[in-house]
Scaffold this motif. Sequence first.
Motif, mmCIF file in Angstrom:
data_model
loop_
_atom_site.group_PDB
_atom_site.id
_atom_site.type_symbol
_atom_site.label_atom_id
_atom_site.label_comp_id
_atom_site.label_asym_id
_atom_site.label_seq_id
_atom_site.Cartn_x
_atom_site.Cartn_y
_atom_site.Cartn_z
ATOM 1 N N GLY A 24 0.754 -1.181 -0.083
ATOM 2 C CA GLY A 24 -0.106 -0.084 0.121
ATOM 3 C C GLY A 24 0.906 1.206 0.163
ATOM 4 N N ARG A 25 0.796 2.125 -1.080
ATOM 5 C CA ARG A 25 1.703 3.040 -1.323
ATOM 6 C C ARG A 25 0.780 4.485 -1.309
ATOM 7 N NH1 ARG A 25 2.849 5.715 -5.547
ATOM 8 N NH2 ARG A 25 1.835 4.452 -6.765
ATOM 9 N N ASP A 26 1.383 5.352 -0.620
ATOM 10 C CA ASP A 26 0.569 6.612 -0.488
ATOM 11 C C ASP A 26 0.742 7.296 -1.631
ATOM 12 O OD1 ASP A 26 0.479 6.126 2.249
ATOM 13 O OD2 ASP A 26 1.215 8.043 3.019
ATOM 14 N N MET A 27 -0.380 8.129 -2.290
ATOM 15 C CA MET A 27 -0.495 8.825 -3.399
ATOM 16 C C MET A 27 -0.897 10.125 -3.158
ATOM 17 S SD MET A 27 -3.728 6.939 -5.668
ATOM 18 C CE MET A 27 -4.835 6.352 -5.139
ATOM 19 N N GLN A 28 -0.182 10.982 -3.671
ATOM 20 C CA GLN A 28 -0.959 12.658 -3.668
ATOM 21 C C GLN A 28 -1.555 13.097 -4.928
ATOM 22 O OE1 GLN A 28 -0.418 13.783 -0.668
ATOM 23 N NE2 GLN A 28 0.657 12.192 0.148
ATOM 24 N N PRO A 29 -2.951 13.196 -4.418
ATOM 25 C CA PRO A 29 -3.619 13.666 -5.791
ATOM 26 C C PRO A 29 -3.165 15.109 -5.922
ATOM 27 C CG PRO A 29 -5.073 13.579 -3.942
ATOM 28 C CD PRO A 29 -3.617 13.105 -3.347
ATOM 29 N N SER A 31 -4.841 17.321 -8.432
ATOM 30 C CA SER A 31 -5.961 18.303 -8.617
ATOM 31 C C SER A 31 -7.087 17.584 -8.484
ATOM 32 C CB SER A 31 -5.922 18.767 -10.134
ATOM 33 O OG SER A 31 -6.417 17.619 -10.952
ATOM 34 N N ASP A 32 -8.212 18.601 -8.182
ATOM 35 C CA ASP A 32 -9.543 17.806 -7.902
ATOM 36 C C ASP A 32 -10.137 16.969 -8.854
ATOM 37 O OD1 ASP A 32 -9.727 19.019 -5.560
ATOM 38 O OD2 ASP A 32 -11.306 20.505 -5.673
ATOM 39 N N SER A 33 -9.736 17.059 -9.966
ATOM 40 C CA SER A 33 -10.281 16.400 -11.327
ATOM 41 C C SER A 33 -9.599 14.984 -11.484
ATOM 42 C CB SER A 33 -10.232 17.282 -12.413
ATOM 43 O OG SER A 33 -9.114 17.482 -12.753
ATOM 44 N N GLN A 34 -8.528 14.739 -10.687
ATOM 45 C CA GLN A 34 -7.777 13.541 -11.123
ATOM 46 C C GLN A 34 -8.576 12.447 -10.358
ATOM 47 O OE1 GLN A 34 -3.887 13.513 -8.848
ATOM 48 N NE2 GLN A 34 -3.959 11.112 -8.708
ATOM 49 N N VAL A 35 -8.634 11.277 -11.417
ATOM 50 C CA VAL A 35 -9.424 10.207 -11.321
ATOM 51 C C VAL A 35 -8.606 9.179 -10.404
ATOM 52 C CG1 VAL A 35 -10.717 8.293 -12.150
ATOM 53 C CG2 VAL A 35 -10.799 10.672 -13.493
ATOM 54 N N LEU A 36 -9.395 9.117 -9.201
ATOM 55 C CA LEU A 36 -8.626 7.925 -8.334
ATOM 56 C C LEU A 36 -9.194 6.574 -8.509
ATOM 57 C CD1 LEU A 36 -9.648 10.148 -5.134
ATOM 58 C CD2 LEU A 36 -7.464 9.946 -6.496
ATOM 59 N N GLU A 37 -10.473 6.319 -9.159
ATOM 60 C CA GLU A 37 -11.089 4.876 -9.281
ATOM 61 C C GLU A 37 -11.962 5.186 -10.194
ATOM 62 O OE1 GLU A 37 -10.224 1.642 -8.800
ATOM 63 O OE2 GLU A 37 -10.253 1.893 -6.335
ATOM 64 N N THR A 38 -12.276 4.157 -10.985
ATOM 65 C CA THR A 38 -13.349 3.698 -11.799
ATOM 66 C C THR A 38 -14.393 2.837 -11.252
ATOM 67 O OG1 THR A 38 -11.905 4.024 -13.619
ATOM 68 C CG2 THR A 38 -14.181 3.324 -14.233
ATOM 69 N N LEU B 90 -14.545 8.203 -9.919
ATOM 70 C CA LEU B 90 -14.374 8.772 -8.631
ATOM 71 C C LEU B 90 -13.214 9.960 -8.879
ATOM 72 C CD1 LEU B 90 -15.783 9.213 -5.984
ATOM 73 C CD2 LEU B 90 -14.279 7.429 -5.121
ATOM 74 N N LEU B 128 -4.394 8.974 0.658
ATOM 75 C CA LEU B 128 -4.896 8.124 -0.241
ATOM 76 C C LEU B 128 -3.716 6.884 -0.496
ATOM 77 C CD1 LEU B 128 -6.409 10.564 -2.795
ATOM 78 C CD2 LEU B 128 -7.600 9.093 -1.360
ATOM 79 N N GLN B 130 -2.423 3.602 -2.639
ATOM 80 C CA GLN B 130 -2.685 2.438 -3.922
ATOM 81 C C GLN B 130 -2.273 1.239 -3.517
ATOM 82 O OE1 GLN B 130 -3.850 3.514 -7.042
ATOM 83 N NE2 GLN B 130 -4.403 1.509 -7.251
#
Lengths: 378, 419
Positions: A24-29, A31-38, B90, B128, B130
């Motif tokens: 499990g690796r941290d991720m930093q979004p 922008s607000d429009s970044q898609v995290l999951e479909t 999302l 968050l 992954q």
Amino acid sequence: MYFFYPTCLALLLAASCALAQAAGRDMQPTSDSQVLETLPARVRTSTTTPQAAALAARQAITLARETADTRYLGRAQASLARWWNQSDAPVELAVLQATVHQSRHEFAAARTILTQALQREPGHAQGWLTLATLERVAGNYPTAMAACAQVTRAGAALYGAACQLETASLQGQHDEARRALAALQRQTTDASTQAWLGSLSAESEERAGRDSAALAAYQASLALAPDGYTALAAADLLLRTSQAGAALKLLADQPASDAVLLRRAYAFKLQKDPQWQALSTELQARFAALDQRGDDPATHARERALAYLWLDADAAKAWQSAKLNLTLQKEPLDWWLALQSAQRAGQTAELARLRTEVATSGLRDARLSHLLSAGKTL
Amino acid sequence: MKPFISMRTAIQTVRLALPAMLCMLLNLASPAWAHKASDAYLQLGQASAPASHNATSSTTDKSTALKYSIALRDLDAALDTLDIDNNRSLEWGEVRQNLPAIQAWVGQGLLLQCDGQNAPLSWAFESLEQRSDGAYIRLGSTAACPRGDFVITYQLMQDVDSTHRLLVGGQLQGQSIAAVASPQNKPTVNLRAASAQAVQAVQGAQSVQSALPAQQSGPAAFMQFFPEGIHHIATGYDHLAFLLALMLPIMLRRGSDSAQAAQTLHHQRPGLVALLRTVTGFTIGHCITLVTATLGWITPPTWVEPAIAISIGVSAWLNLYPVRWLRQDVLALGFGLVHGLGFSGLMREANVSDALLPWALAGFNLGVEAGQIAGVAVWCGLHWVVARWQRYEQVVVRGGSWALLALASYWTLQRLSSA
């Protein structure tokens, strides 16, 4: 020399990145429009009427099949929660519960639920068809045949006939199955039904030892309607006949279930492509996660045995898992797995016992013949 | 001069950014793989708030950090409002706007009872993540529950997914824990009871240990901790790796070229002096912080372990791309300060009584020095043999530095990810 050390460094870093990712690796979004999951289509799980529950459960089961994500089986169970394990549950919902069990390889629970439900409503074609599948997977061909006859009696003639032909083909009636399945395919115009019948035909051809005809039938079936189960069967044929590249191509679009991941790793290994090791590590991590959850090890024993045999070349461990798997399911692949690993592990007495069991079961499969002839022990 | 320096810095920045870029590429190459039923994770650990080093309170004052991770796909099924525009894709903005709702949802379904009392948790967004089966969100909270039952009740996802589980791991006051909670079948797990036997065993061992030093004399404490020091450096590969990185470029002996044979003695002295200065610098540096941290005058920050790994990498990098004005012995002194903080961990955990602390500290420190001298001696011997090799500079110094850089990068990533 100048590039050697930087290359080593890059490889080491890549390996450590992969390790870090498994946990499990941290991720930093950014922008607000970044898609995290479909997300898949929304399935209601809070249901009040049996009809709504059946619809939701069916949607979730389909989703689990399409995505190979077993979490949707948990959602199907949640939508059936009010009727789960209730002896007076509507038969439709009991059959769906059995399907959830079957999808999770909990065959004993599935059989108990189905038998009770079918006593209450003997005319439920889907129930009989699922029971026939369970019996066939367990290697009980006469019982499966009887259940197939009930499917026909319940009014689903095409499904009943296909069910009987598949069971007969397992017992060696390959030519008859081929002719009759082709006739059934001509009776229907529905592409997915045609594809399903075609895949049964392909499996029958493979058991008859006609690999090229089988491959053609698999490809025709997949062209009519893509299906994960058929793709896996076709990939197994390609791997068995040393066509690793074609197997990889075939599996490229498949959701990476444990079974798919395992076959990809094996294909890369056959091609001497080092990618197989990363996939093998990923597979081990998944097995570890299943253990951590406390899942019954038997329900994943087939994949574990294949991994030991194909990837680790550890025949002794493969045999242990294959033996455990055989208590759960007895499809041709499961017999092959047990025979092959027993032979490699030098389990002579167990090998002899397995040969007797295969003969008693009535299974006829060309892929097993070289393992069944007692003259070759190693 | 100025433009040249900034350009070189720019190139180095690009090179240093390579690891991060590699991770990104790898991430893109591996799609989210779904494989098992739905799991959420609860990781326990010591809260990072500075803890007192007083021997009596250090085991009771620590509060516990709780980190809860759940898949966004699961969260979507539980919270109808998550996918605001309902386009089944999302975005971070949607998650961000929903953070209060998510925190409230976790708060009502993941509860802690401490010693029979409800212990309030206040969940806040951390990051968050992954994972192998998709994107997760992690929330954190702290709890002060030094004794008694530590009971987690988990009811989230109960109506949504019948096979959802909470996998609990990590450490509760130094005890490794592993437990599974099921909202359907077994929503409650007592983590202190689960590790109670282990706790008792350790407490027993500790009371035996702390009883011994009380009756011990000062010299006995010295003799007890001297081998601890040797052991610590002999098994502390990172300290040895750092020493090696410092020693690699120092030439004690010239190559085998006979024309240079006359100059050998001439070169030998500065080499030996440089080695002594460097090793002494490292020693002074780590002595200072080992003593001050053990006595509790300074608190080692959490970044010590990654910083130790980085110090190895920086030293190896400087072997490959030397910076003229930077003196090797000053560098050794500076990084020695960081390594000393690392050494102090063992001493702080040992809970030695105040009266014996100077003896124990002296024993441990001299043990570390003895181990270090042994390491330097082994290197000198090896160096003496292989320095004659014509490709020594290329293979041993440069190759060794690249290898150390690789190792240091690996350790840094590992320590940062587990921090």
